[in-house]
Design an enzyme around this catalytic site. Structure first.
Site, PDB file in Angstrom:
ATOM      1  N   GLU A  55      36.986 -12.170 -18.028  1.00 33.08           N
ATOM      2  CA  GLU A  55      38.006 -11.153 -17.772  1.00 33.08           C
ATOM      3  C   GLU A  55      38.910 -10.923 -18.984  1.00 33.08           C
ATOM      4  O   GLU A  55      39.636  -9.934 -19.047  1.00 33.08           O
ATOM      5  CB  GLU A  55      38.854 -11.532 -16.566  1.00 33.08           C
ATOM      6  CG  GLU A  55      39.830 -12.663 -16.781  1.00 33.08           C
ATOM      7  CD  GLU A  55      40.748 -12.845 -15.577  1.00 33.08           C
ATOM      8  OE1 GLU A  55      41.956 -12.684 -15.766  1.00 33.08           O
ATOM      9  OE2 GLU A  55      40.247 -13.129 -14.470  1.00 33.08           O
ATOM     10  N   GLU A  58      28.170  -1.016  -0.257  1.00 31.51           N
ATOM     11  CA  GLU A  58      28.215  -0.476   1.100  1.00 31.51           C
ATOM     12  C   GLU A  58      27.926   1.023   1.142  1.00 31.51           C
ATOM     13  O   GLU A  58      27.552   1.560   2.192  1.00 31.51           O
ATOM     14  CB  GLU A  58      29.581  -0.757   1.735  1.00 31.51           C
ATOM     15  CG  GLU A  58      29.853  -2.225   2.034  1.00 31.51           C
ATOM     16  CD  GLU A  58      29.020  -2.761   3.186  1.00 31.51           C
ATOM     17  OE1 GLU A  58      28.263  -1.984   3.795  1.00 31.51           O
ATOM     18  OE2 GLU A  58      29.127  -3.968   3.473  1.00 31.51           O
TER      19      GLU A  58
END
Length: 295
Positions: A112, A81
């Protein structure tokens, strides 16, 4: 359950499956309202982080978010963004997620749990000492994030840890630990809920106020917006119209004469100078409009 706050059961939702829809909504809403207050309590620590991100960004450093699952996706989202909102390059604010781009939509098994994968990802983007690495993990113990923070420390980059537990492993690995205790989730262990909300609000603050600090905002207007579609072109023209107090048509003409550079258009009008002079003024004043028009 383990003793992690993000894995604890929430007393208010023990009978979630027996609630009416409106009862469930009211309960979730009440739990969500706890998040902003918890963030308010850590604002002084967050201010210290933003001082660092702002200063390093001015010196050519980057903001690098690193996380897994929901935490990683939120970092990628905030980084993405920044490109249209503040006209940053894709290499100035970066989101790294365990498992890479594929992990944005599907779970990548084992990603992860790998510290070495984080090191590889940071090496791939040429991490350096000017950068700020922001590790995000609701539990505060994700190996991928831990590996990233360790790597950043070894290289000499600044390190930040954002977690939703207390006394976390990633806090111990960061210069600037941020711990937001939002309490147990409505749905036990589902950290996409309150923890994710807290992380999103914090990342909003970090990126927005950092970009204010480096001159990408005039008053509360996005003067570095990247106009990649008609809506954003129209917004750019209206921002010029607002700042310069002129008609829409005048602002549109000014925008075109500045080669669709909003900042240049504003400085041209307010200082009554040509495009070349406006560009020079902005370059001489770190591209900050208010400084350019004062000097």
């Amino acid at each position: 359950m383990n003793n992690s706050m993000t894995e604890a059961r929430n007393e208010a939702t023990m009978h979630l499956d027996e609630m009416s829809i409106i009862q469930a909504l009211e309960t979730m809403n009440a739990e969500d309202q706890k998040v902003p207050q918890q963030i308010h309590d850590i604002l002084p620590k967050l201010a210290e982080v933003i001082k660092v991100t702002t200063e390093q960004f001015k010196q050519g450093g980057r903001i690098i978010y690193i996380g897994a699952g929901t935490s990683g996706r939120l970092g990628v989202l905030d980084a993405a963004e920044c490109v249209p909102t503040f006209n940053t390059s894709t290499n100035e604010v970066i989101g790294l997620i365990a498992g890479g781009q594929r992990a944005m939509t599907v779970a990548v098994e084992g990603a992860e749990d790998s510290e070495s994968l984080a090191r590889e990802d940071l090496k791939h983007i040429h991490l350096n000492e000017k950068d700020v690495v922001i590790g995000i993990a609701a539990s505060g113990s994700t190996p991928y994030v831990m590996g990233g923070l360790k790597c950043a420390t070894e290289i000499g980059a600044h390190t930040v840890a954002i977690s939703c537990n207390t006394n976390t492993k990633i806090s111990d690995l960061a210069q600037y630990p941020i711990e937001v205790n939002v309490g147990p989730e409505v749905l036990t262990g589902s950290t996409r809920l309150k923890s994710g909300t807290a992380q999103k609000l914090i990342l909003n603050m970090i990126s927005t106020i950092t970009m204010v600090g480096v001159g990408k905002v005039y008053d509360n207007l996005m003067v570095d917006v990247k106009a990649t579609n008609q809506k954003l072109i129209d917004r750019s023209i209206r921002i010029i119209q607002d700042i310069c107090d002129i008609s829409y048509n005048q602002a549109q003409s000014l925008y075109e004469s500045a080669d669709q550079n909003l900042k240049v258009a504003v400085v041209m009008h307010l200082c009554d100078i040509n495009k070349s002079e406006a560009v020079t003024r902005l370059n001489d004043n770190n591209h900050i409009i208010k400084k350019a028009i004062q000097n």
